[in-house]
Every structure is written in structure tokens, then in C-alpha cells.
Design a protein around this motif. Structure first.
Motif, PDB file in Angstrom:
ATOM      1  N   SER A 131     -40.257  11.041 -43.006  1.00 21.69           N
ATOM      2  CA  SER A 131     -40.274  11.270 -44.450  1.00 21.69           C
ATOM      3  C   SER A 131     -40.053   9.961 -45.170  1.00 21.69           C
ATOM      4  CB  SER A 131     -39.182  12.276 -44.843  1.00 21.69           C
ATOM      5  OG  SER A 131     -37.920  11.722 -44.575  1.00 21.69           O
ATOM      6  N   LYS A 132     -40.453   9.929 -46.425  1.00 19.88           N
ATOM      7  CA  LYS A 132     -40.298   8.717 -47.216  1.00 19.88           C
ATOM      8  C   LYS A 132     -39.099   8.887 -48.125  1.00 19.88           C
ATOM      9  CE  LYS A 132     -45.130   7.562 -47.102  1.00 19.88           C
ATOM     10  NZ  LYS A 132     -46.345   7.382 -47.847  1.00 19.88           N
ATOM     11  N   GLU A 133     -38.258   7.873 -48.150  1.00 16.25           N
ATOM     12  CA  GLU A 133     -37.089   7.901 -49.014  1.00 16.25           C
ATOM     13  C   GLU A 133     -37.108   6.672 -49.894  1.00 16.25           C
ATOM     14  OE1 GLU A 133     -34.066  10.199 -46.001  1.00 16.25           O
ATOM     15  OE2 GLU A 133     -33.727   8.096 -46.443  1.00 16.25           O
ATOM     16  N   ARG A 134     -36.710   6.810 -51.154  1.00 18.63           N
ATOM     17  CA  ARG A 134     -36.686   5.702 -52.087  1.00 18.63           C
ATOM     18  C   ARG A 134     -35.506   4.805 -51.768  1.00 18.63           C
ATOM     19  NH1 ARG A 134     -35.469   4.340 -57.743  1.00 18.63           N
ATOM     20  NH2 ARG A 134     -37.109   2.890 -58.236  1.00 18.63           N
ATOM     21  N   ASP A 135     -35.764   3.516 -51.770  1.00 15.96           N
ATOM     22  CA  ASP A 135     -34.704   2.539 -51.565  1.00 15.96           C
ATOM     23  C   ASP A 135     -33.930   2.434 -52.867  1.00 15.96           C
ATOM     24  OD1 ASP A 135     -33.093   0.441 -50.933  1.00 15.96           O
ATOM     25  OD2 ASP A 135     -34.704  -1.038 -50.725  1.00 15.96           O
ATOM     26  N   GLU A 136     -32.722   3.000 -52.907  1.00 16.76           N
ATOM     27  CA  GLU A 136     -31.944   3.076 -54.134  1.00 16.76           C
ATOM     28  C   GLU A 136     -31.345   1.737 -54.549  1.00 16.76           C
ATOM     29  OE1 GLU A 136     -31.984   5.541 -56.188  1.00 16.76           O
ATOM     30  OE2 GLU A 136     -33.161   6.769 -54.833  1.00 16.76           O
ATOM     31  N   THR A 137     -31.429   0.722 -53.689  1.00 16.11           N
ATOM     32  CA  THR A 137     -30.891  -0.573 -54.062  1.00 16.11           C
ATOM     33  C   THR A 137     -31.826  -1.300 -55.031  1.00 16.11           C
ATOM     34  OG1 THR A 137     -31.931  -1.649 -52.170  1.00 16.11           O
ATOM     35  CG2 THR A 137     -29.671  -0.813 -51.871  1.00 16.11           C
ATOM     36  N   LYS A 138     -33.034  -0.854 -55.175  1.00 12.71           N
ATOM     37  CA  LYS A 138     -34.005  -1.490 -56.057  1.00 12.71           C
ATOM     38  C   LYS A 138     -33.660  -1.161 -57.501  1.00 12.71           C
ATOM     39  CE  LYS A 138     -38.314  -3.248 -56.379  1.00 12.71           C
ATOM     40  NZ  LYS A 138     -38.746  -4.456 -55.804  1.00 12.71           N
ATOM     41  N   LYS A 139     -33.482  -2.160 -58.331  1.00 17.70           N
ATOM     42  CA  LYS A 139     -33.144  -1.988 -59.739  1.00 17.70           C
ATOM     43  C   LYS A 139     -34.414  -1.995 -60.569  1.00 17.70           C
ATOM     44  CE  LYS A 139     -28.596  -2.533 -59.355  1.00 17.70           C
ATOM     45  NZ  LYS A 139     -27.698  -1.493 -59.515  1.00 17.70           N
ATOM     46  N   SER A 140     -34.279  -1.594 -61.838  1.00 14.81           N
ATOM     47  CA  SER A 140     -35.385  -1.698 -62.772  1.00 14.81           C
ATOM     48  C   SER A 140     -35.714  -3.173 -62.967  1.00 14.81           C
ATOM     49  CB  SER A 140     -34.998  -1.092 -64.117  1.00 14.81           C
ATOM     50  OG  SER A 140     -34.716   0.263 -63.972  1.00 14.81           O
ATOM     51  N   PRO A 141     -36.989  -3.466 -63.216  1.00 12.22           N
ATOM     52  CA  PRO A 141     -37.329  -4.872 -63.430  1.00 12.22           C
ATOM     53  C   PRO A 141     -36.673  -5.378 -64.719  1.00 12.22           C
ATOM     54  CG  PRO A 141     -39.213  -3.458 -63.884  1.00 12.22           C
ATOM     55  CD  PRO A 141     -38.139  -2.595 -63.313  1.00 12.22           C
ATOM     56  N   PRO A 142     -36.403  -6.694 -64.818  1.00 11.17           N
ATOM     57  CA  PRO A 142     -35.851  -7.229 -66.060  1.00 11.17           C
ATOM     58  C   PRO A 142     -36.779  -6.880 -67.231  1.00 11.17           C
ATOM     59  CG  PRO A 142     -35.913  -8.903 -64.338  1.00 11.17           C
ATOM     60  CD  PRO A 142     -36.622  -7.701 -63.815  1.00 11.17           C
ATOM     61  N   MET A 143     -36.218  -6.854 -68.440  1.00 11.07           N
ATOM     62  CA  MET A 143     -37.003  -6.415 -69.599  1.00 11.07           C
ATOM     63  C   MET A 143     -38.242  -7.272 -69.815  1.00 11.07           C
ATOM     64  SD  MET A 143     -37.584  -4.210 -71.823  1.00 11.07           S
ATOM     65  CE  MET A 143     -36.158  -3.209 -71.606  1.00 11.07           C
ATOM     66  N   GLN A 144     -38.162  -8.578 -69.593  1.00 12.59           N
ATOM     67  CA  GLN A 144     -39.342  -9.411 -69.788  1.00 12.59           C
ATOM     68  C   GLN A 144     -40.464  -8.992 -68.836  1.00 12.59           C
ATOM     69  OE1 GLN A 144     -38.654 -13.592 -69.955  1.00 12.59           O
ATOM     70  NE2 GLN A 144     -40.807 -14.076 -70.150  1.00 12.59           N
ATOM     71  N   VAL A 145     -40.110  -8.704 -67.597  1.00 15.63           N
ATOM     72  CA  VAL A 145     -41.107  -8.247 -66.621  1.00 15.63           C
ATOM     73  C   VAL A 145     -41.646  -6.875 -67.042  1.00 15.63           C
ATOM     74  CG1 VAL A 145     -41.450  -7.573 -64.212  1.00 15.63           C
ATOM     75  CG2 VAL A 145     -40.080  -9.581 -64.762  1.00 15.63           C
ATOM     76  N   ALA A 146     -40.752  -5.996 -67.480  1.00 11.03           N
ATOM     77  CA  ALA A 146     -41.181  -4.668 -67.925  1.00 11.03           C
ATOM     78  C   ALA A 146     -42.128  -4.778 -69.114  1.00 11.03           C
ATOM     79  CB  ALA A 146     -39.963  -3.819 -68.284  1.00 11.03           C
ATOM     80  N   LEU A 147     -41.833  -5.686 -70.052  1.00  5.66           N
ATOM     81  CA  LEU A 147     -42.716  -5.885 -71.197  1.00  5.66           C
ATOM     82  C   LEU A 147     -44.089  -6.373 -70.757  1.00  5.66           C
ATOM     83  CD1 LEU A 147     -40.226  -7.520 -73.709  1.00  5.66           C
ATOM     84  CD2 LEU A 147     -41.464  -5.375 -74.078  1.00  5.66           C
ATOM     85  N   GLU A 148     -44.117  -7.292 -69.798  1.00  7.36           N
ATOM     86  CA  GLU A 148     -45.386  -7.822 -69.317  1.00  7.36           C
ATOM     87  C   GLU A 148     -46.188  -6.761 -68.565  1.00  7.36           C
ATOM     88  OE1 GLU A 148     -44.097 -11.256 -67.162  1.00  7.36           O
ATOM     89  OE2 GLU A 148     -43.757 -12.406 -68.993  1.00  7.36           O
ATOM     90  N   GLN A 149     -45.513  -5.801 -67.948  1.00  7.60           N
ATOM     91  CA  GLN A 149     -46.206  -4.744 -67.202  1.00  7.60           C
ATOM     92  C   GLN A 149     -46.596  -3.567 -68.089  1.00  7.60           C
ATOM     93  OE1 GLN A 149     -43.274  -3.836 -64.230  1.00  7.60           O
ATOM     94  NE2 GLN A 149     -43.978  -5.430 -62.846  1.00  7.60           N
ATOM     95  N   TYR A 150     -46.099  -3.529 -69.303  1.00  6.57           N
ATOM     96  CA  TYR A 150     -46.257  -2.373 -70.181  1.00  6.57           C
ATOM     97  C   TYR A 150     -47.724  -2.011 -70.429  1.00  6.57           C
ATOM     98  CZ  TYR A 150     -45.845   0.565 -74.319  1.00  6.57           C
ATOM     99  OH  TYR A 150     -45.941   1.596 -75.206  1.00  6.57           O
ATOM    100  N   ALA A 151     -48.535  -2.979 -70.826  1.00  5.87           N
ATOM    101  CA  ALA A 151     -49.941  -2.691 -71.142  1.00  5.87           C
ATOM    102  C   ALA A 151     -50.683  -2.160 -69.913  1.00  5.87           C
ATOM    103  CB  ALA A 151     -50.625  -3.938 -71.690  1.00  5.87           C
ATOM    104  N   ALA A 152     -50.452  -2.791 -68.760  1.00  5.04           N
ATOM    105  CA  ALA A 152     -51.111  -2.332 -67.534  1.00  5.04           C
ATOM    106  C   ALA A 152     -50.601  -0.956 -67.131  1.00  5.04           C
ATOM    107  CB  ALA A 152     -50.884  -3.331 -66.405  1.00  5.04           C
TER     108      ALA A 152
END
Length: 177
Positions: free
Chosen positions: A33-54
């Protein structure tokens, strides 16, 4: 100097792009089974902003993919349980659940990114900075286009520096929402 960020082409496998975007990582367990790696955090806001349009484009692509049928067909050989026991080919049709589950999982991650960015943009108190952020990251304008739309005497480069300084000092940018 070209300041435009290169994005991957829109074609191809949506699922393959999920690994490139870095939203989540999966580990294969011994049970398969596949389990999410909970140690992974949300990307920093600048990265999130850059990914927003895509992310907005990919959300539309995934929604369209989910509307299409993911049926699989296979054939097996068998016979009736009664006489005459004639060998017959039987066609089996069903829904490919793994693909649908992966697409829905990706859809939820992208929706969370979109909500996070939109929440952040709603909390920016400075209207000038909020306008710069929206023009650049929501509308996807290049920095020179942002400068033109703002009608200021600033160049695209100076606006880029101002936004990056704001993102470095912004408390909401450095905490996960």
C-alpha cells in the motif's frame, strides 16, 4: 534577461508531473500500500506562488480526466456449469480504480495549494503589494508586464526585488497555513 519561469508542457501524464512538483512523496510499504510521508511540509509561500498558475491549469486537466471513463476490459475463457461444457470467451469490463484514486488524491493536493495561496493573498494588507502579487502569480504576467499594468515608474526588476523582499520578511510566508 528572460525572467519567465519555464513550465513543463501541458501534455503527457498528469501523474508523472506530480512527482516533479514535489507536493507529496509516497513510500511503498511491505504490504504494497502507499502511505504519505508525513515529514514532508508544505512548500514555502514563494514556491507555492510560483506553482499557483500551473496548479490551476492542472486542476482543470485532472477534472476533465476524471469525467472521462477509466474502464478496463479483459477476456477470460470459461464454460457453462451445465452440459454442454463448451469453452467460451467471456469479456469482463470494469473501472480502473487505481488511476481514479491517484487523480483524486492529486486533485485534493492541488486544491489545497490553491486554497493556501488564495488565503495568503487575502491576508496581504498592503494593497500595492497585493496587486503586485496577483498580477505576477495569479495572472502570470512577466515582471515588466506587472510594471506596465501598475503604471509606476518602477522597472520590472525593481518590482521583483520588492516582492522577494516582502516574501522574505512576511511572517505568513514562513509559517504553514
Amino acid at each position: 534577461m528572460n525572467e519567465r519561469k519555464k513550465h513543463p508542457p501541458l501534455g503527457g501524464s498528469i501523474l508523472a508531473k506530480s512527482a516533479e512538483a514535489g507536493f507529496a512523496s509516497f513510500d511503498q510499504t511491505s504490504s504494497g500500500s502507499k502511505e504519505r510521508d508525513e515529514t514532508k511540509k508544505s512548500p514555502p509561500m514563494q514556491v507555492a506562488l510560483e506553482q499557483y498558475a500551473a496548479a490551476k491549469i492542472e486542476l482543470l486537466l485532472i477534472e476533465a480526466e476524471l469525467r472521462r471513463s477509466h474502464t478496463v476490459t479483459d477476456t477470460v475463457k470459461g464454460s457453462l456449469t451445465e452440459h454442454p461444457y463448451t469453452l467460451t470467451t467471456i469479456r469482463i469490463t470494469g473501472i480502473e480504480l487505481d488511476v481514479e484514486e491517484m487523480l483524486k488524491s492529486r486533485l485534493h493536493k492541488l486544491a489545497a495549494l490553491r486554497a493556501r495561496v488564495e488565503h495568503f493573498l487575502a491576508t496581504v494588507d498592503d494593497p500595492y503589494m497585493a496587486s503586485l502579487l496577483r498580477l505576477r502569480y495569479v495572472e502570470g504576467l512577466p515582471w515588466e508586464g506587472v510594471a506596465d499594468r501598475m503604471g509606476s515608474s518602477y522597472t520590472g526588476g525593481s518590482l521583483k526585488v520588492a516582492v522577494h523582499r516582502f516574501l522574505k520578511t512576511c511572517k505568513a510566508c514562513n509559517t504553514s497555513l
